[in-house]
Design an enzyme around this catalytic site. Structure first.
Site, PDB file in Angstrom:
ATOM      1  N   SER A 231       0.836  -1.191   0.000  1.00  0.00           N
ATOM      2  CA  SER A 231       0.000   0.000   0.000  1.00  0.00           C
ATOM      3  C   SER A 231       0.876   1.248   0.000  1.00  0.00           C
ATOM      4  O   SER A 231       2.023   1.198   0.462  1.00  0.00           O
ATOM      5  CB  SER A 231      -0.861  -0.047   1.267  1.00  0.00           C
ATOM      6  OG  SER A 231      -2.029   0.696   1.102  1.00  0.00           O
ATOM      7  N   GLY A 267      -3.308  -0.379  -3.677  1.00  0.00           N
ATOM      8  CA  GLY A 267      -2.018   0.077  -3.154  1.00  0.00           C
ATOM      9  C   GLY A 267      -1.447   1.326  -3.789  1.00  0.00           C
ATOM     10  O   GLY A 267      -0.323   1.716  -3.482  1.00  0.00           O
ATOM     11  N   PRO A 310      -8.380  -0.655  -5.206  1.00  0.00           N
ATOM     12  CA  PRO A 310      -7.775   0.438  -4.457  1.00  0.00           C
ATOM     13  C   PRO A 310      -8.742   1.046  -3.437  1.00  0.00           C
ATOM     14  O   PRO A 310      -9.948   1.090  -3.661  1.00  0.00           O
ATOM     15  CB  PRO A 310      -7.461   1.462  -5.546  1.00  0.00           C
ATOM     16  CG  PRO A 310      -8.400   1.162  -6.648  1.00  0.00           C
ATOM     17  CD  PRO A 310      -8.826  -0.255  -6.551  1.00  0.00           C
ATOM     18  N   ARG A 353      -1.587   6.660  12.085  1.00  0.00           N
ATOM     19  CA  ARG A 353      -0.605   6.382  11.030  1.00  0.00           C
ATOM     20  C   ARG A 353       0.786   6.956  11.312  1.00  0.00           C
ATOM     21  O   ARG A 353       1.784   6.282  11.060  1.00  0.00           O
ATOM     22  CB  ARG A 353      -1.131   6.838   9.665  1.00  0.00           C
ATOM     23  CG  ARG A 353      -2.389   6.058   9.242  1.00  0.00           C
ATOM     24  CD  ARG A 353      -2.774   6.297   7.797  1.00  0.00           C
ATOM     25  NE  ARG A 353      -1.780   5.787   6.872  1.00  0.00           N
ATOM     26  CZ  ARG A 353      -0.871   6.503   6.267  1.00  0.00           C
ATOM     27  NH1 ARG A 353      -0.841   7.814   6.419  1.00  0.00           N
ATOM     28  NH2 ARG A 353       0.019   5.957   5.477  1.00  0.00           N
ATOM     29  N   CYS A 384      -1.834  10.328  26.302  1.00  0.00           N
ATOM     30  CA  CYS A 384      -0.726  10.169  27.248  1.00  0.00           C
ATOM     31  C   CYS A 384       0.383   9.331  26.628  1.00  0.00           C
ATOM     32  O   CYS A 384       0.709   8.247  27.119  1.00  0.00           O
ATOM     33  CB  CYS A 384      -1.254   9.534  28.519  1.00  0.00           C
ATOM     34  SG  CYS A 384      -2.590  10.496  29.219  1.00  0.00           S
ATOM     35  N   GLU A 385       0.927   9.786  25.539  1.00  0.00           N
ATOM     36  CA  GLU A 385       2.027   9.110  24.832  1.00  0.00           C
ATOM     37  C   GLU A 385       2.848  10.186  24.171  1.00  0.00           C
ATOM     38  O   GLU A 385       2.283  11.054  23.489  1.00  0.00           O
ATOM     39  CB  GLU A 385       1.483   8.237  23.684  1.00  0.00           C
ATOM     40  CG  GLU A 385       0.592   7.106  24.058  1.00  0.00           C
ATOM     41  CD  GLU A 385       1.346   5.854  24.421  1.00  0.00           C
ATOM     42  OE1 GLU A 385       2.511   5.702  23.993  1.00  0.00           O
ATOM     43  OE2 GLU A 385       0.777   5.035  25.163  1.00  0.00           O
TER      44      GLU A 385
END
Ligand code: PLP
Length: 459
Positions: A231, A267, A310, A353, A384-385
């Site tokens: 992809s 993709g 797609p 992503r 919280c990251e």
């Protein structure tokens, strides 16, 4: 102009940090008279006021027109016949399913849940394809019972599972066989699906035996081979190479029966930032069509109907995510340069992503324009990251401040569909905009939704 040394090499310092690059923004995006961004005639402040933020804003005409253009491109590239499936995993709702069907596409699903959405949209089951490397027995049974047009078999054990289900329902089920072509697509490791060391498909060398097994079951009809090499691929050579490899086997299989179709997967890449250079889909379809015709001529076989599936290239560019800025913080990095952290009211729960693939995005202030000098910013979420980043790096007018609305383009694919409830944030609404009007097509999740599944709730 001062260039921030923290800026990545690909990011160009903009002359105007308000400009909307048409390669990245939906077709209906423009600045209105007040300087705010409008989407298909509906301004960002209006959308935020009516529907709240974070918000997925989907330009309906953009998605519909890309679907129609893609179909036309493949019909031009493959005069012997083309079948286009929209890959629902990119983003599926009943409304979007109906748009795709209206544009003449079929729909690809890969779980019982996606199947349920497509059927709830009223899609003719014969226009559905069903995928997956580990379909449950119940998913197989429901697909066969519903009359799904093609099931893509992914392992030997599925041959009998699908054949048995078809026998039980008194049907002949059309199937494809997914092949791991071994083609190394140039994309992120987690997006490459045809390298040897991964879970999808049957190796080319073993495929003839599996096809023989399919053909030995009267409740199955073999449609042909299937390949999906990955992809977000920019270099179309990989698709051509996969087609070559599959057609060699396809030709051998013709000796023992029909092979009417060849599915080359999806993709095709899209532009997430102005640095991404994307070949128009018409060029890709023509190039791929030429490879298929040439190889079929060499092999002396008829050109099959070619299917593609797609998702991203149809729905990805149609959508932006609208956020409100909550805090702006300048952080001195290594004592040499300042990175401006602009924190918004969503984050990795609506767009995983960047954390998952290191994906890059762009950003603009959506509620106004500004003449302030561009400043390098990082758009962070509220989770919280520390890896909760939506946009790694872009330039915004240096006076960006709390209360501004910002928009991140090209979030139509694999953002809402990969969304989570991390930190118990409700998933954002999806609003379709068209001809100056907006309507909710998927409503925002509420705290009541979140609590509804917690059976320990006492009050
Ligand atoms: C089998 C298969 N087909 C089609 C797609 C759609 O890919 P894209 O959205 O990149 O076009 C995917 C996505 O990973 C896939 O796994």
């Amino acid at each position: 102009m001062s260039v921030n040394p923290l800026a990545p090499g690909w990011l160009v310092h903009p002359d105007d940090a308000n400009a909307l690059d048409p390669a990245v923004w939906p077709r209906g995006a423009a600045r209105d008279g007040s300087g705010a961004i409008e989407f298909a005639g509906v301004s960002a402040p209006e959308l935020a006021a009516e529907f709240g933020t974070p918000l997925f804003v989907l330009d309906e005409q953009d998605a519909r027109s890309r679907a129609a253009e893609l179909k036309a491109a493949f019909e031009h590239g493959f005069p012997a016949g083309a079948k286009v499936y929209y890959a629902g995993k990119a983003f599926l709702s009943t409304e979007v399913a109906r748009w795709m069907i209206a544009a003449g596409l079929n729909i690809d699903v890969c779980s019982g849940g996606e199947l349920a959405v497509a059927l709830a949209a009223g899609v003719d089951p014969g226009r559905l394809g069903f995928h997956g490397n580990n379909k449950s027995r119940s998913e197989i049974d429901r697909s066969v019972e519903a009359g799904v047009g093609a099931i893509v078999l992914d392992s030997v054990v599925e041959v009998d599972r699908v054949a048995d289900a078809a026998e039980r329902h008194g049907r002949v089920q059309p199937v494809r066989l997914r092949i791991n072509s071994g083609v190394h697509a140039s994309t992120h490791e987690y997006l490459a699906t045809a390298r040897e060391d991964q879970k999808f498909g049957i190796p080319l060398a073993e495929a003839a035996d599996v096809v023989a097994r399919i053909r030995s079951r009267p409740s199955l009809r073999f449609l042909g081979l299937h390949s999906h090499i990955g992809s977000q691929i920019f270099d179309s050579d990989g698709f051509g190479e996969a087609a070559r490899r599959l057609l060699g086997l396809h030709a051998e299989l013709l000796a023992d029966g029909d092979v009417p179709e060849l599915n080359l997967g999806g993709g095709f890449g899209i532009a997430y930032t102005s640095a991404d250079r994307v070949e128009p889909i018409a060029g890709i379809a023509d190039a791929l069509g030429a490879v298929v015709t040439e190889v079929c001529d060499e092999l002396g076989i008829p050109v099959p109907v070619v299917a593609v599936e797609p998702g991203r290239t149809i729905i990805g560019p149609s959508t932006v995510t609208l956020y409100e800025v909550g805090t702006v913080k300048d952080v001195l990095v290594d004592g040499v340069a300042v990175r401006r952290y602009v924190s918004v009211d969503g984050g990795m729960s609506d767009n995983i992503r960047p954390a998952l693939y290191g994906a890059d995005y762009a950003v603009r202030i959506a509620s106004r324009t500004s003449d302030a000098d561009p400043a390098l910013v990082r758009i962070a979420g509220k989770h919280c990251e520390s890896g909760d980043i939506v946009v790694q790096a872009d330039y915004l007018p240096g006076d960006v401040e709390p209360g501004d609305l910002v928009a991140v383009p090209a979030t139509g694919a694999y953002c809402w569909s990969l969304a989570s409830n991390y930190n118990y944030l409700g998933r954002p609404a999806v609003v379709a905009v068209r001809d100056g009007a907006a309507r909710v097509i998927v409503r925002r999740e509420t705290e009541a939704d979140l609590l509804a599944r917690d059976l320990g709730v006492t009050a």
